[in-house]
Design an enzyme around this catalytic site. Structure first.
Site, PDB file in Angstrom:
ATOM      1  N   SER A 181     -24.482 119.763 -34.626  1.00 39.09           N
ATOM      2  CA  SER A 181     -23.253 118.985 -34.537  1.00 39.09           C
ATOM      3  C   SER A 181     -23.372 117.687 -35.345  1.00 39.09           C
ATOM      4  CB  SER A 181     -22.901 118.717 -33.070  1.00 39.09           C
ATOM      5  OG  SER A 181     -21.517 118.444 -32.935  1.00 39.09           O
ATOM      6  N   LYS A 191      -2.341 105.710 -19.252  1.00 35.85           N
ATOM      7  CA  LYS A 191      -3.409 104.719 -19.251  1.00 35.85           C
ATOM      8  C   LYS A 191      -4.670 105.245 -18.566  1.00 35.85           C
ATOM      9  CE  LYS A 191      -5.290 100.766 -20.076  1.00 35.85           C
ATOM     10  NZ  LYS A 191      -5.751 100.486 -21.440  1.00 35.85           N
TER      11      LYS A 191
END
Length: 332
Positions: free
Chosen positions: A147, A199
């Site tokens: 990765s 949020k």
């Protein structure tokens, strides 16, 4: 009654953890670092120091650097993680190499499952700057270069991996934990005051909505496209060719060589010998000494005061403080 006692115990445990995390946050903050100068310090005030590991010509040299462990920033200032990967130190080393006209080649040893999207991009960009200075860049992969570990390897002129290397895992991941049902079972309630609908996205105290998932998926897709571009540019492959192999799977070193992600099967010694031949002559080989926390100038390791299990637990707490984040990371 039993459930109530368990709930009280959980609440008390959460309070203790919160206090501990806040204490760790202060100890690793710039405020603490600045206020403790003279007592605690770092030994890297003048930048990284060199160590010659193989004698040779001082006019054409090779710098060996290593990326070992999870690629994340802030670990160098964490007293519980004084060893292993240090992003800030690595960036200083790369800048020193860039400014040193006597360094013609760089061998980067990568043994990492990946890490943060931001940190991987920082390293990648700095490596490209080195290449713009006509410095040869070779990569030797260790047991794992997956990765983000592959992301930072992509700009290399030559990539070496052993048949036993695990690489690939090309893609982006974002994870969180949801313990809403567990909290409900024991009567633990969470109060959230927020300024907007999203949020508290990826909050561990509520189930993710379809809208939440759509927002996060766009972020992952955007980072994935960046990953595809990096591999395409670094390996000279078309984007379609990259997408065909960049589905998140892990590859052995031999499989990576077969699909074009790796140039050669070999170990670090093989990569170094090839780089020496590329640089020419008999180049001097250097490394940079790691810097660390000091107490009145004496190196310290806070982890030496704690059992291994507790060190691992504290490290995980510090990492979790950062919240869910985009990662180029191989998850076992």
């Amino acid at each position: 009654m039993k459930k109530r006692l368990i709930a009280v115990g959980i609440a008390g445990g959460l309070l203790i953890i919160a206090i501990l995390i806040q204490s760790i946050s202060f100890l690793t903050s710039s405020t603490f670092t600045e206020s403790s100068q003279g007592l605690f310090g770092r030994d890297d005030a003048e930048g990284p120091t060199e160590e010659v590991i193989e004698s040779g010509s001082s006019s054409n040299r090779i710098a060996r650097i290593s990326v070992e462990g999870t690629i994340m920033s802030g670990q160098g200032s964490n007293p519980f993680m004084s060893e292993g990967y240090n992003h800030e130190a690595l960036m200083e080393q790369l800048e020193a190499i860039k400014e040193d006209s006597t360094i013609d080649g760089v061998l980067m040893y990568v043994n990492s499952p990946g890490g943060g999207v931001f940190e991987s991009a920082e390293i990648h960009d700095k490596l490209n700057e080195l290449k713009e200075e006509d410095k040869s860049l070779y990569v030797s992969m260790g047991g794992m270069a997956a990765s983000g570990g592959y992301y930072i390897s992509a700009p290399a002129d030559q990539i070496y991996a052993s048949e036993e290397t695990f690489t690939g895992s090309l893609g982006v991941i974002m994870e969180s934990v949801n313990y809403e049902e567990l909290a409900d079972e024991y009567g633990v309630e969470f109060n959230t005051i927020k300024s907007g609908e999203f949020k508290d996205i990826m909050s561990p105290t509520r189930e993710m909505t379809e809208e939440d998932e759509e927002i996060l998926q766009t972020l992952v897709d955007e980072s994935y496209e960046g990953f595809v571009d990096v591999i395409s540019e670094g390996r000279g492959m078309s984007e379609d060719e990259v997408r065909e192999i960049a589905d998140g799977r892990i590859y052995s070193g031999q499989q990576a060589a077969d699909n074009g992600l790796v140039d050669n099967i070999g170990f670090e010694e093989d990569a170094m010998n090839a780089l020496k031949e590329e640089v020419g002559g008999s180049p001097e080989v250097i490394e940079y000494n790691p810097s660390g926390e000091t107490f009145f100038g004496v190196p310290i390791d806070v982890r030496s005061f704690l059992p291994t299990s507790e060190v691992k637990w504290v490290n995980e707490l510090i990492e979790q403080r950062q919240g869910p984040r985009l990662m180029y990371m191989y998850s076992e």
